[in-house]
Design a protein around this motif. Sequence first.
Motif, short mmCIF file in Angstrom:
data_model
loop_
_atom_site.label_atom_id
_atom_site.label_comp_id
_atom_site.label_asym_id
_atom_site.label_seq_id
_atom_site.Cartn_x
_atom_site.Cartn_y
_atom_site.Cartn_z
N ALA A 33 0.83 -1.20 0.00
CA ALA A 33 0.00 0.00 0.00
C ALA A 33 0.87 1.25 0.00
O ALA A 33 0.58 2.22 -0.70
CB ALA A 33 -0.92 -0.02 1.20
N GLU A 34 1.94 1.19 0.77
CA GLU A 34 2.80 2.37 0.90
C GLU A 34 3.61 2.64 -0.36
O GLU A 34 3.75 3.78 -0.80
CB GLU A 34 3.78 2.18 2.06
N LYS A 35 4.19 1.59 -0.90
CA LYS A 35 5.17 1.78 -1.96
C LYS A 35 4.67 1.29 -3.32
O LYS A 35 5.32 1.54 -4.33
CB LYS A 35 6.45 1.00 -1.62
N GLY A 36 3.58 0.58 -3.33
CA GLY A 36 3.13 -0.03 -4.58
C GLY A 36 3.70 -1.43 -4.71
O GLY A 36 4.76 -1.73 -4.15
N GLN B 15 -3.78 -0.94 -11.17
CA GLN B 15 -2.42 -1.24 -11.62
C GLN B 15 -2.36 -2.34 -12.65
O GLN B 15 -2.95 -3.39 -12.48
CB GLN B 15 -1.56 -1.62 -10.42
N ALA C 91 5.08 -3.14 -7.21
CA ALA C 91 6.37 -3.34 -7.87
C ALA C 91 7.53 -2.80 -7.04
O ALA C 91 8.62 -3.35 -7.05
CB ALA C 91 6.36 -2.67 -9.25
N SER C 92 7.27 -1.75 -6.31
CA SER C 92 8.37 -1.09 -5.61
C SER C 92 8.63 -1.63 -4.21
O SER C 92 9.65 -1.31 -3.62
CB SER C 92 8.12 0.41 -5.55
N ARG D 110 -6.15 1.82 0.08
CA ARG D 110 -5.14 2.20 -0.92
C ARG D 110 -4.70 0.97 -1.69
O ARG D 110 -4.61 0.98 -2.93
CB ARG D 110 -3.93 2.84 -0.22
N ALA E 273 -5.35 0.57 -5.62
CA ALA E 273 -4.20 0.47 -6.52
C ALA E 273 -4.25 -0.83 -7.31
O ALA E 273 -3.98 -0.86 -8.50
CB ALA E 273 -2.90 0.54 -5.71
N GLU F 70 0.28 -3.89 -13.29
CA GLU F 70 1.36 -4.82 -12.93
C GLU F 70 0.80 -6.11 -12.32
O GLU F 70 1.54 -7.01 -11.95
CB GLU F 70 2.30 -4.16 -11.92
#
Lengths: 191, 191, 191, 191
Positions: free
Chosen positions: B29-32, B117, B34-35, B109, B113, B119
Amino acid sequence: MSPRTSQQNEAQRAQTRKLILEVALQAFAEKGYASASMSYIAKEAGISKGLSYHYFKNKEDLLIGIFEMLAGMADGLESAWEGKRPAEKLALAVEMTFNILQEQPQMVRFMTALAIQPEVTDNLKQHIEAQKLINIKVYQEIFKELEYANPELEAYAFGALLDGVALGCLALGADYPLDKMKQIILSKYHL
Amino acid sequence: MSPRTSQQNEAQRAQTRKLILEVALQAFAEKGYASASMSYIAKEAGISKGLSYHYFKNKEDLLIGIFEMLAGMADGLESAWEGKRPAEKLALAVEMTFNILQEQPQMVRFMTALAIQPEVTDNLKQHIEAQKLINIKVYQEIFKELEYANPELEAYAFGALLDGVALGCLALGADYPLDKMKQIILSKYHL
Amino acid sequence: MSPRTSQQNEAQRAQTRKLILEVALQAFAEKGYASASMSYIAKEAGISKGLSYHYFKNKEDLLIGIFEMLAGMADGLESAWEGKRPAEKLALAVEMTFNILQEQPQMVRFMTALAIQPEVTDNLKQHIEAQKLINIKVYQEIFKELEYANPELEAYAFGALLDGVALGCLALGADYPLDKMKQIILSKYHL
Amino acid sequence: MSPRTSQQNEAQRAQTRKLILEVALQAFAEKGYASASMSYIAKEAGISKGLSYHYFKNKEDLLIGIFEMLAGMADGLESAWEGKRPAEKLALAVEMTFNILQEQPQMVRFMTALAIQPEVTDNLKQHIEAQKLINIKVYQEIFKELEYANPELEAYAFGALLDGVALGCLALGADYPLDKMKQIILSKYHL
DNA sequence: TATGAATGAGAATTCATTCAT
DNA sequence: GATGAATGAATTCTCATTCAT
């Protein structure tokens, strides 16, 4: 064999820059920011990896570039509102939202992802927030002219409704009843 | 002398699995998706990288695990609806949405996302779409009971409004007038 | 509920050890030493990972264990030669080679790979070389009895021919004309 | 000022590619395919890990690259056969086998291991089988010209003998009586 | 301006091995 | 003896970024 004039150079530069931005927007929207590589973007744009770094100093700069391009487009649209009556303006906002959703879903996906995801720079984040608030202000103005009891909240609600439609459309794709949603929204606001 | 009992093992497994899921939800949730790296998640959970793969065979499996956990939570909530009158159900839907938005913004979130997304796997994508459609159906049922003219579209519109509020809230954070939005939505639907 | 006697324990140990060895031989031959994991071997043997380490202190030790098992088998076979005439011994060598090639190709694959690949310990390497030389010596004895002009080189050539057949068979599988090759070899040596 | 010419690039590419292939051949032969890591190969070649992937999209692709390089070398040798009499051709095959065994043992080790190792793809496996069969066909042709009773089986036997010598040589190293083996093989075939 | 070879940090994943129970 | 959770190093592979030309 004569060197290009600086004007020609400038035009060439601007054109290449735009090409990269458009390809990158497409790529980011399709694959996600993290998953779309600079190599891929350069290849899609038909230029070398190195050249992209002449136009954008790094990947994030490219992201910001796209954002600015999109913000610029939105600005351009505003002139269409001039001289319209409030109800017409509201209807136009609906029209424009649905139009963009149908014609440039990638762009909407990109902006929405950007708004949610925190992997994005604070810098960009603030741009996005500002943009969103400007939108709200515009709606608020309209609702004030339309003499709604609470223009600010109405503006938020109107924005939320359009955002929610976009979200649903992005998630469900062709299954989403876009056209009918436009009708019901227009009728809900007596447009 | 004796090996751990299978009960002890089971308990240990369940606990560690849950820990990983929660940390990963937070991280995604914080970074996505993939990240947020598996390394990062493991470190945050205070376990070794390898152990995560003892519980989830790969990153996507972890994502699915989170999704199932959240879906399970949502299921639990449905029992609260039993025996309520339609208007109360609708009000409850609003309440629940705003509650979760305030108390578990990361979860919202994450799910939002995920819906957008690219991804994400097709597999998970279908889960998400199904989930969204189930929601719509539930709303539709309520609007039918409330004798709205077009229950299906009303359901879509209602869902869009709540989604849009969530989106705005995720984007603007504390600046978003959550409480007032709840009021205006409730009043818009005469609740 | 009485504790097993140490004899029973011993038998159990030997049996489990043998099981692991056989499963590991199969696994190493099928997947290669590096690619057959200890986990996989334990699972195939139906025991826990930890237990394998009670029987073999590490993966290489397991490899050595297999080698010793196979060497032991070969020793057992030698008794079949006793009292045979030289030509019969040679024919028997051919028979045995082709038999093992048909019935235990995995074992042959394993030994051949071991002989070639240098990822193997020096320790094991020396065992293998010694084994190969012993074989040559045996053949040499036979050729001496058969009064060949150069028994040592004949032994090398005979060994090479059999090895080459094995190699071809491993590489080409069912396409290799194993039966016909046996006939031609037997006839080449007038057997 | 100007980008490198494509010729310069091409030359650079070819050179680096060849370097990687040679180092990798060495590494695979020495340690086996699974145990020779891409990191190790890169380090040995004095280049970065990433660069190997610029030239070969993955480890298997590198393996295939080596195989093709070796196959290419073999092709070149075939021209030496033109216009020779059958007995000379056969003698030449022996000569070439022993030469390569002495001068490029790593290459032989590599090809032999490849033929046996299960860690290798089916794709490559088929290449190898095809290569082996082509060899057999060539030998078969020669034995037909030499009017052997059963040229096909003679070809297989001849190939097996040479393969077996290679195997013995790889296993025993300097202890293997290579020169004498060449003599005895030549004399066995009256060459 | 333009290229793409080259780098190196970091991602996902695997696995031999240990150890508390 | 027996288990399998846990570790951490090593592996394959990717990618943003730099730089010689």
